[in-house]
Design a protein around this motif. Structure first.
Motif, PDB file in Angstrom:
ATOM      1  N   ASN A   7       0.828  -1.219   0.000  1.00  0.00           N
ATOM      2  CA  ASN A   7       0.000   0.000   0.000  1.00  0.00           C
ATOM      3  C   ASN A   7       0.857   1.262   0.000  1.00  0.00           C
TER       4      ASN A   7
ATOM      5  N   VAL B 281       0.726   4.153  -2.783  1.00  0.00           N
ATOM      6  CA  VAL B 281       0.459   5.566  -2.474  1.00  0.00           C
ATOM      7  C   VAL B 281       1.626   6.436  -2.942  1.00  0.00           C
TER       8      VAL B 281
ATOM      9  N   ARG C 287       1.389   6.967  -6.628  1.00  0.00           N
ATOM     10  CA  ARG C 287       0.329   7.944  -6.953  1.00  0.00           C
ATOM     11  C   ARG C 287       0.750   9.362  -6.567  1.00  0.00           C
TER      12      ARG C 287
ATOM     13  N   LEU D   5       4.789  12.291   3.171  1.00  0.00           N
ATOM     14  CA  LEU D   5       3.670  11.409   3.517  1.00  0.00           C
ATOM     15  C   LEU D   5       3.650  11.176   5.022  1.00  0.00           C
TER      16      LEU D   5
ATOM     17  N   SER E 291      -6.644  10.098   2.365  1.00  0.00           N
ATOM     18  CA  SER E 291      -6.687   8.953   1.454  1.00  0.00           C
ATOM     19  C   SER E 291      -7.515   9.227   0.202  1.00  0.00           C
TER      20      SER E 291
ATOM     21  N   VAL F 171      -2.322  10.426   5.435  1.00  0.00           N
ATOM     22  CA  VAL F 171      -3.002   9.279   4.827  1.00  0.00           C
ATOM     23  C   VAL F 171      -3.075   8.112   5.812  1.00  0.00           C
TER      24      VAL F 171
ATOM     25  N   ALA G 207      -5.734   4.397   3.262  1.00  0.00           N
ATOM     26  CA  ALA G 207      -5.100   3.895   2.034  1.00  0.00           C
ATOM     27  C   ALA G 207      -3.843   3.079   2.341  1.00  0.00           C
ATOM     28  N   LEU G 208      -3.283   3.269   3.540  1.00  0.00           N
ATOM     29  CA  LEU G 208      -2.100   2.492   3.930  1.00  0.00           C
ATOM     30  C   LEU G 208      -2.457   1.289   4.788  1.00  0.00           C
TER      31      LEU G 208
END
Ligand SMILES: *Cc1c(COP(=O)(O)O)cnc(C)c1O
Length: 242
Positions: free
Chosen positions: A12, A16, A19, A36, A215, A231, A234-235
């Motif tokens: 993940n 991320v 992205r 991040l 996220s 985030v 999403a992780l």
């Protein structure tokens, strides 16, 4: 709640980060201009360790009580090179704990909070970076200075500049939840405009950091100038509460 494996978390993170890099490229920005912050609220310490092992160094929690119960006093509170970010709204009576455990506080929404953090940090010989939370969504449920209250933010910033143990380095916002992309994008643009206005009004201040994007919307945030994204799901997967 099912907890993801370390391998899932690593995958993940890589997803991320890819992205993030694509969003940065679309905006003509270098990917290393975006930090991040892994938001670990509700997730167990094993998830924090997995993300650290995968290379992340910035971690965020939104409640002091949860940080104290889950992390403070354990080895993962101070892994080498690690920075803890307080991303949730800060009550007066929690400022001492914030000063003790965190390197960055994202959600400063009045002068008193900054002063109390600075007072305690000075006693502990610590220094914190602060971000000013601005409500750019207009939602009553959100914390932060009203985006239209520029005179108030400016006055408070002037006072915060004199605090010895904190440094205001930027602004933070949360976009409206589940809104259309255009509305989310506008909230992020508004934060950047508030920042530009404050920098013009207060010579020499420098507010380089914009903490915005989660996220569901971090790519839009990066396109609009985010330097810090926060985030969680999403992780680490779905949370049972936010
Ligand atoms: C929970 C939280 C996040 C992360 O939310 P996700 O949607 O899980 O990425 C970011 N910022 C703040 C202030 C939060 O409370």
């Amino acid at each position: 709640m099912s907890v993801l494996t370390a391998a899932d978390i690593r995958t993940n993170i890589e997803d991320v980060q890819a992205r993030m890099a694509q969003a940065a490229a679309r905006a003509g920005r270098s990917p290393d201009t975006v930090t991040l912050v892994a938001v670990t609220k509700t997730f167990p310490p094993a998830c924090i360790e997995a993300a650290y092992e995968a290379g992340l160094r910035h971690f965020g929690e939104n409640r002091v009580e949860e940080f104290e119960g889950k992390i403070a006093g354990t080895a993962i509170a101070h892994l080498p090179g690690m920075t803890w970010h307080m991303i949730g709204s800060i009550q007066s009576r929690k400022t001492a704990s914030v000063a003790e455990h965190f390197g960055v506080a994202h959600s400063v929404d009045r002068f008193k909070i900054a002063r109390r953090i600075s007072d305690r940090a000075a006693e502990l010989d610590r220094r914190l970076d602060l971000l000013i939370e601005v409500n750019t969504s207009g939602e009553q449920s959100k914390h932060g200075y009203d985006a239209d209250a520029l005179d108030l933010i400016e006055a408070d910033l002037h006072q915060m500049l004199n605090l010895p143990a904190v440094r205001v380095c930027g602004l933070m916002t949360m976009a409206p939840y589940m809104a259309e992309e255009a509305v989310i994008r506008q909230a992020f643009r508004d934060l950047r405009m508030v920042r530009d206005t404050l920098e013009a009004r207060i010579p020499g201040i420098g507010l380089p950091e914009l903490s915005m994007g989660m996220s569901g919307d971090f790519e839009i945030a990066i396109e609009e100038g985010a330097t810090i994204i926060r985030v969680g799901s999403a992780l680490f997967g779905a949370r049972t509460y936010t």
